[in-house]
Scaffold this motif. Structure first.
Motif, mmCIF file in Angstrom:
data_model
loop_
_atom_site.group_PDB
_atom_site.id
_atom_site.type_symbol
_atom_site.label_atom_id
_atom_site.label_comp_id
_atom_site.label_asym_id
_atom_site.label_seq_id
_atom_site.Cartn_x
_atom_site.Cartn_y
_atom_site.Cartn_z
ATOM 1 N N TRP A 179 29.401 42.532 -11.114
ATOM 2 C CA TRP A 179 28.632 43.338 -12.075
ATOM 3 C C TRP A 179 28.158 44.648 -11.444
ATOM 4 O O TRP A 179 28.037 45.657 -12.140
ATOM 5 N N PRO A 212 25.635 49.785 -19.242
ATOM 6 C CA PRO A 212 25.741 48.625 -20.124
ATOM 7 C C PRO A 212 26.827 48.813 -21.170
ATOM 8 O O PRO A 212 27.296 49.935 -21.401
ATOM 9 N N ALA A 234 30.043 44.002 -25.635
ATOM 10 C CA ALA A 234 28.858 43.190 -25.387
ATOM 11 C C ALA A 234 29.148 41.705 -25.615
ATOM 12 O O ALA A 234 28.669 40.853 -24.859
ATOM 13 N N ALA A 288 28.814 38.738 -23.023
ATOM 14 C CA ALA A 288 27.922 37.610 -23.309
ATOM 15 C C ALA A 288 28.522 36.295 -22.813
ATOM 16 O O ALA A 288 27.793 35.388 -22.384
ATOM 17 N N HIS A 295 27.642 36.049 -19.230
ATOM 18 C CA HIS A 295 26.229 35.700 -19.068
ATOM 19 C C HIS A 295 25.989 34.218 -19.354
ATOM 20 O O HIS A 295 25.198 33.571 -18.665
ATOM 21 N N ALA A 342 24.575 39.125 -27.533
ATOM 22 C CA ALA A 342 25.225 40.388 -27.196
ATOM 23 C C ALA A 342 24.532 41.557 -27.888
ATOM 24 O O ALA A 342 24.272 42.600 -27.280
ATOM 25 N N GLN A 394 20.474 41.551 -26.583
ATOM 26 C CA GLN A 394 20.118 41.532 -25.166
ATOM 27 C C GLN A 394 21.021 42.386 -24.278
ATOM 28 O O GLN A 394 20.631 42.711 -23.148
ATOM 29 N N LEU A 395 22.206 42.751 -24.765
ATOM 30 C CA LEU A 395 23.178 43.429 -23.902
ATOM 31 C C LEU A 395 23.550 44.828 -24.364
ATOM 32 O O LEU A 395 23.734 45.725 -23.534
ATOM 33 N N TRP A 411 18.925 43.331 -17.513
ATOM 34 C CA TRP A 411 19.274 41.979 -17.932
ATOM 35 C C TRP A 411 18.338 41.011 -17.225
ATOM 36 O O TRP A 411 18.103 41.103 -16.020
#
Length: 272
Positions: free
Chosen positions: A200, A223, A230, A234, A237, A257, A260-261, A267
């Motif tokens: 990441w 991001p 996203a 997700a 994640h 997604a 939050q993303l 994050w």
């Protein structure tokens, strides 16, 4: 975990301007053979992290915030286990995530793979000095500084963040370097999770900026900017921290997604 020489025993002679603090060597098995980190005695103030981020890395140290106010005490009480950590570079991030996915996802849902490289934003990583990114991106250190300062206004998820220094060259390796066991109910070798954080770093410009007993917060310089990107992220994640979905407010990958993303500069992860 394979380690570089630890500068913490020489901390007083390194010329860093530090507030009062102490070295921490406490682990679940007793004192470690060298300090794992330096921790400030008092709360961090805006600008403290950024000031150390400009000077400490050249000495082999990276700053991070540690939350000592969430009911678990400071890191000396976190049951750190550095002896159990592997080296993050020994693991392939996608293999780690696919294994987690197979353990946690529904049986009839195949691992979708990492966010395609052509879709990921090319944020400058920690080893990109002298190499321009293919796609212009916000400077990861500037984003990290802003996220850290936002945690210090009392409105964030961390109750009593203290400034710490950890012997590490990449921010992705900070949890592993101290033997952090926050995700132990999901994975007790944090080196495998640091391998994902390294990926990441390279793809999204993340920086590890804060740790609690079982929480992790990273800043994100690049991001995802579309819902498709996203949603693909997700899945990563979910594999990395399924409790974010299972016990969060967004119980589907699409909702996670979107909320939050998508375009988010930070994050947050929590393991039960």
């Amino acid at each position: 975990m394979a380690t570089l020489p630890n500068p913490l025993p020489r901390l007083a002679s390194l010329g860093l301007h530090l507030p009062p603090g102490a070295l921490v060597d406490a682990t679940d098995d007793g004192p470690w053979h060298e300090p794992l980190l330096w921790l400030a005695d008092g709360p961090a103030a805006p600008g403290d992290w950024a000031a150390l981020r400009r000077t400490a890395p050249a000495l082999g140290l990276l700053p991070v915030l540690l939350d000592v106010g969430a009911g678990h005490g400071g890191p000396e009480l976190w049951e750190l286990m550095p002896a159990e950590m592997s080296y993050p570079g020994d693991h392939d991030a996608e293999e780690v995530l696919e294994e987690f996915w197979d353990e946690c996802a529904q049986e009839d849902v195949d691992w979708p793979g990492l966010v395609p490289t052509e879709h990921a934003h090319s944020a400058p990583g920690p080893e990109d000095v002298g190499h321009a990114p293919e796609v212009p991106a916000t400077d990861p250190e500037s984003v990290a500084s802003g996220v850290v300062d936002s945690l210090l206004d009392g409105s964030g998820p961390f109750k009593d963040p203290r400034l710490a220094l950890v012997p590490a060259r990449r921010s992705a390796d900070i949890p592993t370097a101290i033997g952090w066991m926050g995700p132990a109910n999901h994975e007790n070798d944090t080196g495998r999770l640091s391998a994902v954080l390294r990926s990441w770093e390279d793809r999204f410009g993340i920086r590890t900026v804060a740790l609690g007993f079982d929480t992790l917060l990273v800043s994100v310089a690049a991001p995802p900017t579309t819902l498709a990107e996203a949603e693909a992220l997700a899945a990563e994640h979910f594999a990395f921290c399924p409790d974010n979905i299972w016990q969060g407010s967004d119980t589907t990958l699409r909702a996670y997604a979107e909320n939050q993303l998508l375009g988010q500069p930070a994050w947050h992860f929590w393991w039960d």
